[in-house]
Design an enzyme around this catalytic site. Structure first.
Site, PDB file in Angstrom:
ATOM      1  N   ILE A 468     -14.307   2.672 -47.754  1.00  0.00           N
ATOM      2  CA  ILE A 468     -12.934   2.153 -47.781  1.00  0.00           C
ATOM      3  C   ILE A 468     -11.918   3.260 -47.482  1.00  0.00           C
ATOM      4  O   ILE A 468     -10.762   3.185 -47.879  1.00  0.00           O
ATOM      5  CB  ILE A 468     -12.629   1.472 -49.131  1.00  0.00           C
ATOM      6  CG1 ILE A 468     -12.848   2.429 -50.307  1.00  0.00           C
ATOM      7  CG2 ILE A 468     -13.471   0.235 -49.303  1.00  0.00           C
ATOM      8  CD1 ILE A 468     -12.432   1.845 -51.647  1.00  0.00           C
ATOM      9  N   ALA A 512     -19.534   6.463 -55.183  1.00  0.00           N
ATOM     10  CA  ALA A 512     -20.081   7.675 -54.572  1.00  0.00           C
ATOM     11  C   ALA A 512     -21.327   8.158 -55.294  1.00  0.00           C
ATOM     12  O   ALA A 512     -22.360   8.442 -54.669  1.00  0.00           O
ATOM     13  CB  ALA A 512     -19.014   8.770 -54.560  1.00  0.00           C
ATOM     14  N   ASN A 618     -18.242  16.519 -51.699  1.00  0.00           N
ATOM     15  CA  ASN A 618     -17.566  17.045 -50.512  1.00  0.00           C
ATOM     16  C   ASN A 618     -16.137  17.370 -50.909  1.00  0.00           C
ATOM     17  O   ASN A 618     -15.295  16.473 -51.016  1.00  0.00           O
ATOM     18  CB  ASN A 618     -17.592  16.019 -49.375  1.00  0.00           C
ATOM     19  CG  ASN A 618     -17.002  16.563 -48.080  1.00  0.00           C
ATOM     20  OD1 ASN A 618     -15.969  17.229 -48.080  1.00  0.00           O
ATOM     21  ND2 ASN A 618     -17.656  16.277 -46.966  1.00  0.00           N
ATOM     22  N   GLY A 689     -17.470  10.014 -60.130  1.00  0.00           N
ATOM     23  CA  GLY A 689     -16.423   9.589 -59.208  1.00  0.00           C
ATOM     24  C   GLY A 689     -15.149  10.375 -59.437  1.00  0.00           C
ATOM     25  O   GLY A 689     -14.932  10.959 -60.495  1.00  0.00           O
ATOM     26  N   VAL A 690     -14.271  10.378 -58.418  1.00  0.00           N
ATOM     27  CA  VAL A 690     -13.012  11.100 -58.548  1.00  0.00           C
ATOM     28  C   VAL A 690     -11.838  10.321 -57.959  1.00  0.00           C
ATOM     29  O   VAL A 690     -10.681  10.613 -58.243  1.00  0.00           O
ATOM     30  CB  VAL A 690     -13.117  12.491 -57.871  1.00  0.00           C
ATOM     31  CG1 VAL A 690     -13.125  12.373 -56.349  1.00  0.00           C
ATOM     32  CG2 VAL A 690     -12.032  13.433 -58.333  1.00  0.00           C
ATOM     33  N   GLU A 692     -10.436   7.433 -58.486  1.00  0.00           N
ATOM     34  CA  GLU A 692      -9.487   6.756 -59.380  1.00  0.00           C
ATOM     35  C   GLU A 692      -8.893   7.717 -60.402  1.00  0.00           C
ATOM     36  O   GLU A 692      -7.752   7.557 -60.825  1.00  0.00           O
ATOM     37  CB  GLU A 692     -10.182   5.581 -60.064  1.00  0.00           C
ATOM     38  CG  GLU A 692     -10.588   4.512 -59.067  1.00  0.00           C
ATOM     39  CD  GLU A 692     -11.215   3.293 -59.711  1.00  0.00           C
ATOM     40  OE1 GLU A 692     -10.604   2.216 -59.641  1.00  0.00           O
ATOM     41  OE2 GLU A 692     -12.315   3.415 -60.271  1.00  0.00           O
TER      42      GLU A 692
END
Length: 732
Positions: A468, A512, A618, A689-690, A692
Site C-alpha cells: 500500500i 511487514a 529497511n 511494525g512501524v 502506524e
C-alpha cells in the site's frame, strides 16, 4: 513453520541484505507509469465499459420510488444496476452496512445504483438522470447528544478493565487531573481512490481492485455475490495508499462485478472523492474523559480512561482506551468504552485505530498532570515507565525501550532549551516545544508464501501480500535474498493475487513482520528441499553467493533445479508467545511550533521521532513510513475534521477542497531515529511494525507545543485558530 519459541540465530541475522537501506524495487515501475493500478489494466480496459455510482441523498429512511428509465435511454448506456435487478445479495463479514442499498437506506451516499455506459462521461451524465423519491426517517447524528444512551459494546477487545480500586485511589490522591478531550471524525485521503475493474468468465469473476487484505476480501466478495470462493479472483499488486480504508470490500468492487455481469463485458468503477467520505469508512469521533491521580513525587497511583464513540448498528467502537491499559504504571486502573448508535457512515479502521485518537487525549493529559506536579514532562513519563503489563504484572514486555526513546529524543531535540509557557518569541511568532510518547501494539498473524527456484538460479516469491506504498515488494525480496544467499536482483516478487498463498495482508501494523516471516518460512523449506536433493544436511548447508555449500562441495543454485523448477509452499504460524509476553512498539515524538500571536495561525517548525520497533528491515523505507505518519499527525492536530450536518446526517466537507490535509508548505524538517533492537519473541525476522507507530502521539506533541508557545490549552481537536484566539490577547 511453527513459531512458538523465541528465535535463535538464523540466516536473517547475517544482515547482508535485510536491514540495509535499499531503494524500492517497485520504484521504477511507479515513476515510469508501468505499475498497473486497479483502473489501469490496459489489456482489459481497452474493451471495458464505465460505471458511475449513484449515492443515496438521505442518511436514513427508504426509497419510495426509483425511476431509472431516463438513464437507461441515455446515449451509450449499457445497463443500470439497482437492488431491484441485482439478484439476491449477501453481506460480507467485514461490512457493517450493505454495499448496495435499497429500499432501506442506512447512511448518506450509500450506493443505490450503478449506471454503466460506453464512456465515463456518458455514465456520469446518465447517472444524473436517475430519479429517486425518499421517505426520510429521523436519524441520530450527534455523538454528544447520544452519549448518555451509549452501551457497553461486545467484541474481541474487552470494553472495561479494572485493576485495584480506582475510585478510592483517585479520591485520595495528592494531585489529580479530571479532564475531557474530543477528537473529530476523520477521512481517508489516499491518492488512489477506491477503484475496481471486473470481468466474468462464465460463472467465475476476476476483480482487479485496490484492496489491502486479499484473502479477507475474496471471501467477502464470494459471500456477497453468492459464489464459491474458488470462483472469485482478486488482483491487487499495486495500491496507491490505503490507511485502513481498503481493508475491506467496498462498493466499487461489488458494483463493478454486478455491472460487468449486467453489461456482459468488463466494467471499471472508481469512487469519486465526494463518495469516499460518506460511502466508505472513516475514523469515528471520540469523547474521552481521563482521570489521573499521583503522589507529589510524580508516581501515578490511579489512572482512568473512559471513551465514547458512535457507529451504525452492528458496528464496532473506536478502541481509544487500549494504549492506556499498557503505557504507564499505576497500581489502581480503570478503562471503559461505550458505543452510541449513530446513523452516520460506517466508522472503522484508519491508521492506528484506537491508539491514534487515544493518545491524542492521553498524552495531553499526561502533560497537564506533569504541569500540576511541577515536573518536566519527559521526566514524568520516565518515572512512570513499566517493564510489565500493568494490568497483568506477571506478563513482561518482550522489549520496551520507551525510556531510551525519551532520553535520546530529549537530547537530540534540545529539550533542555524549553522555556516557560508563552515566553519565547520570534518576531510576531510565539515559539514552543512539545513532546509525547508513542505506543502501538505489534501483533502477528499467520502468513503464507510460495517460493520457486528457477532453472537460471533465480528465486520467485508469490504471496497475496499487498503493497500500500509501504515497500512490501522490497522487504520481501530482501528476506528471500538473505535466506537463499542471493543478491536482491536475483529475486522476483509477485504480490496481490488471490491465486497466491494467503498472507497476513497490509494492516494493523502486522503486515511487514508477519509477511516476511511467511516468506522466510517458504524459503527455509526451499533450502531444505535443495539440501536434501544434494544429500546435504539442511541444518548445516550454507546458502551464500548463489551457491549451496556443504560436505566439501559448492553447487550453484542454477545447477540444482536442472531444466525444471523446484516449488515449495509454507506459512508461518505463531504459537502463544504473544500471550506470554506483551509485543509492542514505542516512540518519543518531539515538536517545535510557532503560533502567530495576532492571528493564531500555527506552523510546525521541526519534528523528531525516536522509535523502538524491533529489527528495522529497511531503514530507508521505514523512515519514509514514519515521516508520512508524522505528516498525518500534523493534519489531525491542526486541520482534519469531517464536519457533520447534524440535521441531515452527512459529512459536509466531503472533498479535498473542504477536508484539509497537510500540503508541502505545512511539512517542516523531520528527523527519524531507530533504536538498535531485535525482538526474538516477535518472529524469525525479529522485527515489528512501524508504519502506524509513527502517527501515535504526534498530534499530542503538537498540541503540547502549542500550549508551551501560548499558554493556551486546547482539548478539542483540531486546534484551529478560532480555539486559540480567545486566549491569545494576554500573551500577545
Amino acid at each position: 513453520m511453527k513459531f512458538d519459541t523465541p528465535a535463535g540465530p538464523n540466516p536473517i541475522d547475517r544482515l547482508r541484505v535485510v536491514g540495509q537501506p535499499l531503494d524500492r524495487i517497485d520504484g521504477p515501475h511507479k515513476v515510469t507509469g508501468t505499475a498497473p493500478y486497479a483502473y489501469e489494466w490496459h489489456d482489459v480496459t481497452e474493451r471495458a465499459a464505465y460505471g458511475h455510482v449513484v449515492g443515496a441523498g438521505i442518511a436514513k429512511g427508504r426509497i419510495a420510488a426509483l425511476d431509472t428509465s431516463a438513464a437507461e435511454r441515455a446515449p451509450g448506456v449499457l445497463a443500470v444496476v439497482t437492488a431491484r435487478n441485482a439478484g439476491e445479495l449477501g453481506k460480507g463479514r467485514m461490512n457493517t452496512a450493505t454495499l448496495l442499498g435499497g429500499p432501506a437506506i442506512e447512511h448518506y451516499h450509500q450506493a443505490i445504483a450503478l449506471v454503466v455506459a460506453e464512456t465515463f462521461e456518458q455514465a456520469r451524465a446518465a447517472a444524473a438522470l436517475v430519479r429517486v423519491t425518499y421517505a426520510r426517517e429521523p436519524g441520530r447524528f450527534s455523538l454528544h447528544a447520544e452519549k448518555d444512551r451509549a452501551i457497553k459494546p461486545d467484541g474481541d477487545t474487552p470494553a472495561d478493565t479494572a485493576v485495584g480500586d480506582f475510585d478510592s485511589a483517585f479520591a485520595s490522591a495528592e494531585v489529580t487531573l479530571d479532564a475531557t478531550y474530543t477528537t473529530p471524525d476523520q477521512s481517508h485521503a489516499m491518492m488512489e481512490p477506491m477503484a475496481s475493474l471486473a470481468a466474468w468468465d462464465g460463472d467465475h469473476v476476476t476483480i482487479w481492485t485496490s484492496n489491502q487484505m486479499i484473502a479477507w476480501s475474496r471471501g467477502d466478495v464470494a459471500r456477497t455475490l453468492g459464489l464459491a470462493p474458488e470462483k472469485v479472483r482478486l488482483v491487487s499488486p499495486y495500491i496507491g495508499g490505503g490507511f485502513g480504508g481498503k481493508l475491506f470490500v467496498r462498493a466499487d468492487a461489488i458494483l463493478a462485478a454486478l455491472g460487468a455481469r449486467a453489461a456482459k463485458r468488463p466494467v471499471k468503477v472508481a469512487l469519486h472523492r465526494p463518495l469516499i467520505a460518506n460511502n466508505t469508512t472513516h475514523r469515528p469521533a471520540t469523547e474521552q474523559r481521563i482521570r489521573i491521580g499521583a503522589r507529589r513525587d510524580g508516581r501515578i497511583t490511579a489512572i482512568g480512561h473512559e471513551s465514547w464513540s458512535g457507529n451504525l448498528p452492528g458496528g464496532d467502537p473506536e478502541v481509544a482506551i487500549q494504549q492506556t491499559r499498557l503505557l504507564y504504571a499505576g497500581e489502581h486502573r480503570m478503562t471503559k468504552m461505550r458505543l452510541a448508535t449513530l446513523d452516520l457512515p460506517e466508522g472503522n479502521a484508519m491508521r492506528a485505530p484506537g491508539e491514534t485518537p487515544g493518545l491524542m487525549a492521553l498524552e495531553i493529559a499526561i502533560d497537564e498532570m506533569a504541569e500540576k506536579l511541577g515536573m518536566d514532562p519527559v521526566e514524568f513519563r520516565i518515572r512512570n515507565d513499566t517493564q510489565v503489563d500493568p494490568e497483568k504484572p506477571e506478563r513482561p514486555f518482550s522489549q520496551r525501550q520507551l525510556v531510551e526513546c525519551l532520553r535520546q529524543g530529549a537530547e537530540r531535540f534540545g529539550w533542555n532549551r524549553r522555556a516557560a509557557h508563552g515566553s519565547v518569541r520570534d518576531g510576531r511568532w510565539l515559539v514552543g516545544l512539545g513532546m509525547a510518547a508513542g505506543f502501538r501494539n505489534a501483533p502477528v498473524t499467520k502468513s503464507g508464501a510460495r517460493a520457486r527456484l528457477q532453472p537460471d538460479g533465480r528465486v520467485t516469491v508469490e504471496t497475496d501480500m499487498t503493497d500500500i506504498g509501504t515497500g512490501s515488494y522490497t522487504i520481501i525480496a530482501q528476506t528471500a535474498a538473505e535466506t537463499m544467499g542471493l543478491p536482491i536482483a536475483q529475486i522476483e516478487v509477485k504480490l496481490g493475487d488471490s491465486d497466491f498463498p494467503a498472507s497476513a495482508g497490509s494492516g494493523g501494523q502486522w503486515g511487514a513482520n508477519s509477511a516476511t516471516a511467511g516468506v522466510y518460512a517458504a524459503c527455509m523449506k526451499l533450502r531444505e528441499v535443495i539440501a536434501t536433493r544434494l544429500d546435504l544436511d539442511p541444518a548445516t548447508a550454507e546458502f551464500v553467493d548463489g551457491e549451496v555449500r556443504g560436505g566439501g562441495r559448492a553447487v550453484k543454485l542454477a545447477d540444482v533445479a536442472g531444466d525444471g523448477q523446484i516449488v515449495v509452499e509454507d506459512a508461518i504460524e505463531f504459537g502463544d508467545l504473544d500471550k506470554q509476553k506483551q509485543l509492542s512498539t514505542f516512540a518519543a515524538h518531539f515538536c517545535e511550533v510557532g503560533v502567530d500571536a495576532l492571528t493564531g495561525e500555527t506552523r510546525v517548525r521541526r519534528m523528531l521521532a525516536v522509535c523502538a520497533a524491533g529489527r528495522i528491515l529497511n531503514p530507508k523505507q521505514a523512515r519514509s513510513q514514519v515521516i508520512g505518519a508524522m505528516t498525518m499527525g500534523i493534519g489531525a492536530a491542526l486541520s482534519e475534521e469531517l464536519a457533520v450536518d447534524e440535521r441531515l446526517g452527512f459529512f459536509v466537507n466531503h472533498d479535498l477542497a473542504g477536508y484539509e490535509v497537510p500540503v508541502h508548505a505545512d511539512v517542516p524538517e523531520q528527523e527519524v531515529v531507530f533504536l538498535d533492537e531485535a525482538d526474538a519473541d516477535s518472529s524469525p525476522m525479529k522485527a515489528k511494525g512501524v508504519g502506524e507507530l509513527g502517527l501515535c502521539g504526534v498530534s499530542a506533541a503538537i498540541a503540547n507545543a502549542i500550549h508551551n508557545a501560548t499558554g493556551v490549552r486546547v482539548r478539542d481537536y483540531p486546534i484551529t485558530l478560532d480555539k486559540l484566539l480567545p486566549g491569545l490577547p494576554d500573551v500577545a
